[in-house]
Design a protein around this motif. Sequence first.
Motif, short mmCIF file in Angstrom:
data_model
loop_
_atom_site.label_atom_id
_atom_site.label_comp_id
_atom_site.label_asym_id
_atom_site.label_seq_id
_atom_site.Cartn_x
_atom_site.Cartn_y
_atom_site.Cartn_z
N ALA A 148 0.81 -1.22 0.00
CA ALA A 148 0.00 0.00 0.00
C ALA A 148 0.85 1.27 0.00
O ALA A 148 0.50 2.25 -0.64
N VAL A 194 4.84 2.81 -0.38
CA VAL A 194 6.25 2.59 -0.71
C VAL A 194 6.97 3.93 -0.75
O VAL A 194 6.59 4.84 -1.50
N PRO A 217 4.91 4.02 -11.88
CA PRO A 217 5.76 4.75 -10.93
C PRO A 217 7.26 4.53 -11.18
O PRO A 217 8.06 5.44 -10.91
N PHE A 235 7.15 8.86 -2.97
CA PHE A 235 6.15 8.01 -2.33
C PHE A 235 5.24 7.46 -3.42
O PHE A 235 4.83 8.19 -4.32
N THR A 236 4.95 6.17 -3.33
CA THR A 236 4.01 5.55 -4.26
C THR A 236 2.97 4.79 -3.45
O THR A 236 3.33 4.03 -2.55
N GLY A 237 1.71 5.02 -3.76
CA GLY A 237 0.62 4.29 -3.12
C GLY A 237 0.04 3.28 -4.10
O GLY A 237 -0.17 3.60 -5.26
N PHE A 238 -0.16 2.06 -3.62
CA PHE A 238 -0.77 1.00 -4.43
C PHE A 238 -2.11 0.60 -3.82
O PHE A 238 -2.30 0.72 -2.60
N ARG A 256 -4.71 -1.39 -2.00
CA ARG A 256 -4.68 -2.49 -1.03
C ARG A 256 -5.43 -3.69 -1.57
O ARG A 256 -6.43 -3.53 -2.27
N HIS A 307 -1.72 11.47 -9.91
CA HIS A 307 -2.81 10.77 -9.22
C HIS A 307 -3.74 10.14 -10.24
O HIS A 307 -4.19 10.78 -11.17
N LYS A 333 -3.31 -3.91 -6.09
CA LYS A 333 -1.87 -3.80 -6.37
C LYS A 333 -1.53 -2.83 -7.49
O LYS A 333 -0.36 -2.65 -7.82
N ILE A 359 -1.79 3.96 -7.41
CA ILE A 359 -2.80 5.04 -7.38
C ILE A 359 -2.15 6.40 -7.47
O ILE A 359 -2.63 7.31 -8.13
N VAL A 360 -1.06 6.59 -6.69
CA VAL A 360 -0.51 7.93 -6.54
C VAL A 360 1.01 7.86 -6.50
O VAL A 360 1.59 6.90 -5.96
N PHE A 361 1.66 8.85 -7.11
CA PHE A 361 3.12 8.95 -7.10
C PHE A 361 3.48 10.40 -6.78
O PHE A 361 2.98 11.32 -7.42
#
Lengths: 96, 96, 154, 154
Positions: C26, C28, D12, D31-34, D36, D80, D88, D91-93
């Motif tokens: 979630a 990174v 990303p 920061f990278t969000g994946f 969940r 975004h 997985k 979503i956001v970088f």
Amino acid sequence: MKKEVVGRVNGTMTVTVKFFSLIREAVGEEQTTITLSDELRTVAQLKTHLGQRGEQWREALSHPNLIQAVNQRVVFEDQLLKNTDEVAFFPPMTGG
Amino acid sequence: MKKEVVGRVNGTMTVTVKFFSLIREAVGEEQTTITLSDELRTVAQLKTHLGQRGEQWREALSHPNLIQAVNQRVVFEDQLLKNTDEVAFFPPMTGG
Amino acid sequence: MPVIVTANAIDPGALATEFFRSHPDAAVATFTGFVRDFNETSRVQALFLECYVEMAGKVLTSLGEGAASRFELKAWHIVHRFGTLTAKEPIVFVATSADHRAEAFSACEFIMDALKTDAPFWKQEHDGAKATWVSAKLADENRRNRWVEEDKTP
Amino acid sequence: MPVIVTANAIDPGALATEFFRSHPDAAVATFTGFVRDFNETSRVQALFLECYVEMAGKVLTSLGEGAASRFELKAWHIVHRFGTLTAKEPIVFVATSADHRAEAFSACEFIMDALKTDAPFWKQEHDGAKATWVSAKLADENRRNRWVEEDKTP
């Protein structure tokens, strides 16, 4: 600019209203256009006006966590509206 | 293990001493081997011993910020040395 | 391998890409350090980064494992360059992944702070005319100690 | 362009690679969000991310510019995703670069914290059987307010 001039020529001042997420689902619309009047000049008055469309509308727009934006900026309820403004109603954001 | 056995067969107990950065430049060597004895069993005693090699050595090894490591772990001066230990002397680290 | 200490050029873009591919958790976080092209007084043309290689591997592994346990990481990776580098070359790459962003960020920052004061690397700046060993910074020591203070809280 | 809001898949690794190439400043944080693959109660199979696109662009630009000024950034980038995503997927970088790591880390974390509460995106989780709008978290609100408290200090 052009849009505003057209509005005045027609003699009406309108705002576009958008709904997102839970609020969009509750009212069953993504977008509507509302004509401003002497009794409909603020966001609070717009909410009261839309609430007359039915119980679903009234409930959705009176949610304590409702956020309102005018021209893509979050505002308080007493914000004055002007011709061609874009108003939006939505719940707390959950991006990222 | 093998190295330690060899040391004992030869009847001597030795440590490898490494120098880095400013300390390496001051003493003019990267590495040396020292034989342990009853009078040379701690890091502090090793420093005194090496200091006898000359003023440059004595100064470098008495620097207040000097860091000493035994087998790649930072230790205090009273650390006991054993056969085949790897000792290192260096200034505060500046990586990253 | 979660720790790489190498005299070869490192490619943080490729390292990040591989970490994201292997660990799409979630949250990174990554940190990459590049050689400065200036210091307090002059232009830096090259950086010599001396390394006690055997100890560096041990220290970085210990830092990564400590961070993983403390911040409940799903994965981590630390890559540190040594040898002679030119301005703007990457020196260090750290990546951390977790279920929540607070942990990923804290772990990445903790590893960088601890690495600065605990990992056996020494920077020497070359400005053409002369070579100067970089002094350890009190600020780095203070940043390192923030994490120790936290250790003490009940 | 420092802000991208897109319905297309984001990469990303490619974004990080390009940011490192363009901005090899001393300190670069990302920061990278994946998505969940689980929530409190069940497996998440897909995520629908609704977006008020025009406002999102404005808010993210304002957050980036605010962070740049507050933390003396050399560069920043916010990307975004919106639309329908699977578990997985990224979503956001967010990427930030600065002369010092404290600023790069703080700016990256500030942008993420502020984005969570201020940018007009809404998550709806699909577990196969049903779709559930994700509630805003008090923890996110509290993290956002950390930065406001700091604003008040002299």
